[in-house]
Design an enzyme around this catalytic site. Structure first.
Site, PDB file in Angstrom:
ATOM      1  N   ARG A  41      18.818  34.286  24.061  1.00  0.00           N
ATOM      2  CA  ARG A  41      19.467  35.317  24.868  1.00  0.00           C
ATOM      3  C   ARG A  41      19.105  36.688  24.310  1.00  0.00           C
ATOM      4  O   ARG A  41      19.174  36.918  23.093  1.00  0.00           O
ATOM      5  CB  ARG A  41      20.987  35.119  24.847  1.00  0.00           C
ATOM      6  CG  ARG A  41      21.721  36.190  25.652  1.00  0.00           C
ATOM      7  CD  ARG A  41      23.213  35.926  25.761  1.00  0.00           C
ATOM      8  NE  ARG A  41      23.854  37.092  26.380  1.00  0.00           N
ATOM      9  CZ  ARG A  41      24.919  37.709  25.906  1.00  0.00           C
ATOM     10  NH1 ARG A  41      25.522  37.271  24.804  1.00  0.00           N
ATOM     11  NH2 ARG A  41      25.418  38.763  26.521  1.00  0.00           N
TER      12      ARG A  41
ATOM     13  N   TYR B 138      35.108  34.095  19.159  1.00  0.00           N
ATOM     14  CA  TYR B 138      35.018  34.386  17.733  1.00  0.00           C
ATOM     15  C   TYR B 138      36.302  34.129  16.965  1.00  0.00           C
ATOM     16  O   TYR B 138      36.251  33.849  15.772  1.00  0.00           O
ATOM     17  CB  TYR B 138      34.632  35.859  17.526  1.00  0.00           C
ATOM     18  CG  TYR B 138      33.232  36.189  17.944  1.00  0.00           C
ATOM     19  CD1 TYR B 138      32.157  35.947  17.103  1.00  0.00           C
ATOM     20  CD2 TYR B 138      32.970  36.746  19.189  1.00  0.00           C
ATOM     21  CE1 TYR B 138      30.855  36.257  17.476  1.00  0.00           C
ATOM     22  CE2 TYR B 138      31.675  37.057  19.578  1.00  0.00           C
ATOM     23  CZ  TYR B 138      30.621  36.801  18.722  1.00  0.00           C
ATOM     24  OH  TYR B 138      29.344  37.092  19.104  1.00  0.00           O
TER      25      TYR B 138
ATOM     26  N   THR C 203      27.634  31.475  25.074  1.00  0.00           N
ATOM     27  CA  THR C 203      26.575  32.478  24.969  1.00  0.00           C
ATOM     28  C   THR C 203      26.700  33.347  23.717  1.00  0.00           C
ATOM     29  O   THR C 203      25.771  34.089  23.409  1.00  0.00           O
ATOM     30  CB  THR C 203      26.538  33.364  26.226  1.00  0.00           C
ATOM     31  OG1 THR C 203      27.870  33.726  26.608  1.00  0.00           O
ATOM     32  CG2 THR C 203      25.885  32.617  27.384  1.00  0.00           C
ATOM     33  N   GLU C 204      27.831  33.267  23.029  1.00  0.00           N
ATOM     34  CA  GLU C 204      27.975  33.865  21.697  1.00  0.00           C
ATOM     35  C   GLU C 204      29.055  33.106  20.941  1.00  0.00           C
ATOM     36  O   GLU C 204      30.103  32.783  21.490  1.00  0.00           O
ATOM     37  CB  GLU C 204      28.378  35.351  21.752  1.00  0.00           C
ATOM     38  CG  GLU C 204      27.280  36.308  22.155  1.00  0.00           C
ATOM     39  CD  GLU C 204      27.711  37.767  22.022  1.00  0.00           C
ATOM     40  OE1 GLU C 204      28.610  38.062  21.192  1.00  0.00           O
ATOM     41  OE2 GLU C 204      27.163  38.604  22.754  1.00  0.00           O
ATOM     42  N   ASN C 205      28.784  32.863  19.659  1.00  0.00           N
ATOM     43  CA  ASN C 205      29.771  32.305  18.739  1.00  0.00           C
ATOM     44  C   ASN C 205      29.166  32.412  17.346  1.00  0.00           C
ATOM     45  O   ASN C 205      28.019  32.039  17.145  1.00  0.00           O
ATOM     46  CB  ASN C 205      30.069  30.846  19.087  1.00  0.00           C
ATOM     47  CG  ASN C 205      30.998  30.161  18.083  1.00  0.00           C
ATOM     48  OD1 ASN C 205      30.629  29.165  17.465  1.00  0.00           O
ATOM     49  ND2 ASN C 205      32.196  30.695  17.920  1.00  0.00           N
TER      50      ASN C 205
END
Length: 437
Positions: free
Chosen positions: A102, A293, A344-346
């Site tokens: 990404r 998060y 898509t984010e972590n």
């Protein structure tokens, strides 16, 4: 774990398949025997243009960084020079088992003045996306990742009366020029955080603290997602579009206080429910990006509206509370949209890379458990690929799988966590990572 009936768990969950049973989707296919993740699952990492490219002098963040009155700790400067080193970066990621990546396009490069589109910038991003495809990396391309062209910000940014029209013009040009190289499009990155950090808390551009405007901006950004979906359908290729939202696991700071509990529900409505419940109708997109998060405590009595994590709770360099099961709960909540999900984010900001390995193990276990509970998750993109510029916090927080020596020609050095991630990406097995204990 929250009790059944909480806002983060459906009242009637899917049956839990036994380990090894199939959880299938149209795109991923069946599980390999004994694997925790299916064949075809997308594994990768993420970046954003301003955080890695360097030299994005024509956007609002560059101005914010160089204004001594703002919360910005330092300038993004040269970033990690990804603008010139993208080919070697993609080669490195592909060599470490990634099959997806990404990244974002920098709007201020593509449209440096109103209606003036840069052939050079569009050609550059065409080379970037071609390089990704040539290395077998499926592209997730973000159209708006926090930064705005200075000319757009000067008109009022997302509060400008023609903000959506101008964003649609940019998206339409990208669709025509690059759409054939964009299998997945992330329309707007973390609209809640753009609104919250920039218009209520004031430590992101434009540095506003206004209890009304942050809500207005949030709704405008949700509309911007729909505008982008429509625009991407007018260009080349067949991009699959998704909104990507950061969904913290919210809890009242004082669970025995009715007012605090009610305020937590109000904040959940603005930060989570607005964006998930708003994804309906024709232009909602094809999938949803989940970014998780932390667990975060809400406190109406706090000047910031949030409380520090309780004593003894493990926190990251960002001061964020680590709570792996929150990712499973959030995936359940996100699944109520009916859209396929991609993480898509972590990730975690830490100097201790062994913490990152533990974080990966526990959070990927949470993803696998959600999938075993029937949630349609099709990929996991770790934040971040590289140590990079972390907005107002500068270069201090270390989120990357790969270290970058910015004082020594930007040398890249994979960390042990990068090799741990490679093992699970290649096998699809949680056993390839250490037991988080």
């Amino acid at each position: 774990m929250l009790p059944r009936g909480s806002p983060y768990l459906p009242p009637h969950p899917h049956p839990h398949p036994h380990r090894g049973e199939s959880v299938t989707s149209a795109e991923t296919g069946p599980h390999d025997a004994g694997a925790d993740f299916p064949a075809g699952f997308l594994w990768g990492s993420a970046t954003a243009a301003h955080q890695v490219e360097g030299g994005n002098v024509n956007n609002d963040w560059w101005a914010f960084e160089h204004d001594p009155s703002t919360a910005a700790r330092e300038s993004s400067g040269d970033g990690i020079d990804h603008f010139h080193r993208y080919e070697e970066d993609f080669t490195l990621l592909a060599s470490m088992g990634h099959n997806a990546h990404r990244l974002s396009l920098e709007w201020s490069r593509i449209e440096p003045a109103p209606g003036e589109f840069s052939t050079s910038a569009l050609s550059h991003y065409r080379r970037v996306l071609t390089a990704l495809a040539d290395r077998g990396l499926t592209a997730f391309v973000t159209l708006h990742h926090f930064t705005l062209p200075r000319w757009f910000a000067a008109r009022g940014g997302w509060l400008a009366p023609d903000a959506l029209e101008l964003f649609e013009r940019y998206c339409s040009r990208v669709a025509v020029e690059l759409g054939d190289l964009m299998p997945f499009v992330c329309t707007v990155n973390e609209p809640q955080m753009v609104a919250l950090h920039g218009y209520l808390e004031g430590y992101h551009p434009p540095g506003v603290t206004n209890a009304v405007l942050w809500k207005r901006v949030g709704r405008t950004l949700l509309a911007a997602h729909r505008v982008a979906v429509r625009a991407m359908r007018t260009g080349a290729g067949t991009p699959q579009c998704g909104l990507v939202v950061q969904l913290p696991l919210l809890a009242p700071a004082r669970a025995d206080d009715e007012g605090c509990r009610a305020f937590c529900e109000t904040m959940r409505g603005e930060i989570v429910d607005l964006y998930l419940n708003g994804l309906s109708g024709r232009d909602r997109g094809d999938w949803l990006g989940v970014q998780y998060y932390r667990k975060q405590w809400v406190d109406s009595a706090s000047p910031t509206l949030f409380a520090q994590p309780p004593a003894g709770v493990r926190i990251s360099q960002m001061g964020w509370a680590v709570h792996a099961d929150g990712l499973r709960l959030i995936l359940h909540r996100a699944s109520e949209t009916g859209l396929p999900l991609y993480v898509t984010e972590n990730g975690i900001a830490t100097e201790d890379d062994s913490e990152r390995v533990e974080y990966l193990a526990s959070h990927l276990a949470a993803v696998a458990q959600a999938m075993a509970e029937g949630i349609d998750v099709r990929g996991y993109l770790h934040w971040s690929a590289f140590d990079n510029f972390e907005w107002a916090e500068g270069y201090v927080p270390k989120f990357g799988l790969i270290a970058v020596d910015r004082e020594n020609d930007f040398v890249r050095t994979p960390k042990p966590s990068a090799y741990a991630f490679e093992r699970i990406a290649r096998t699809g097995r949680l056993s390839a990572l250490p037991d988080p204990g």
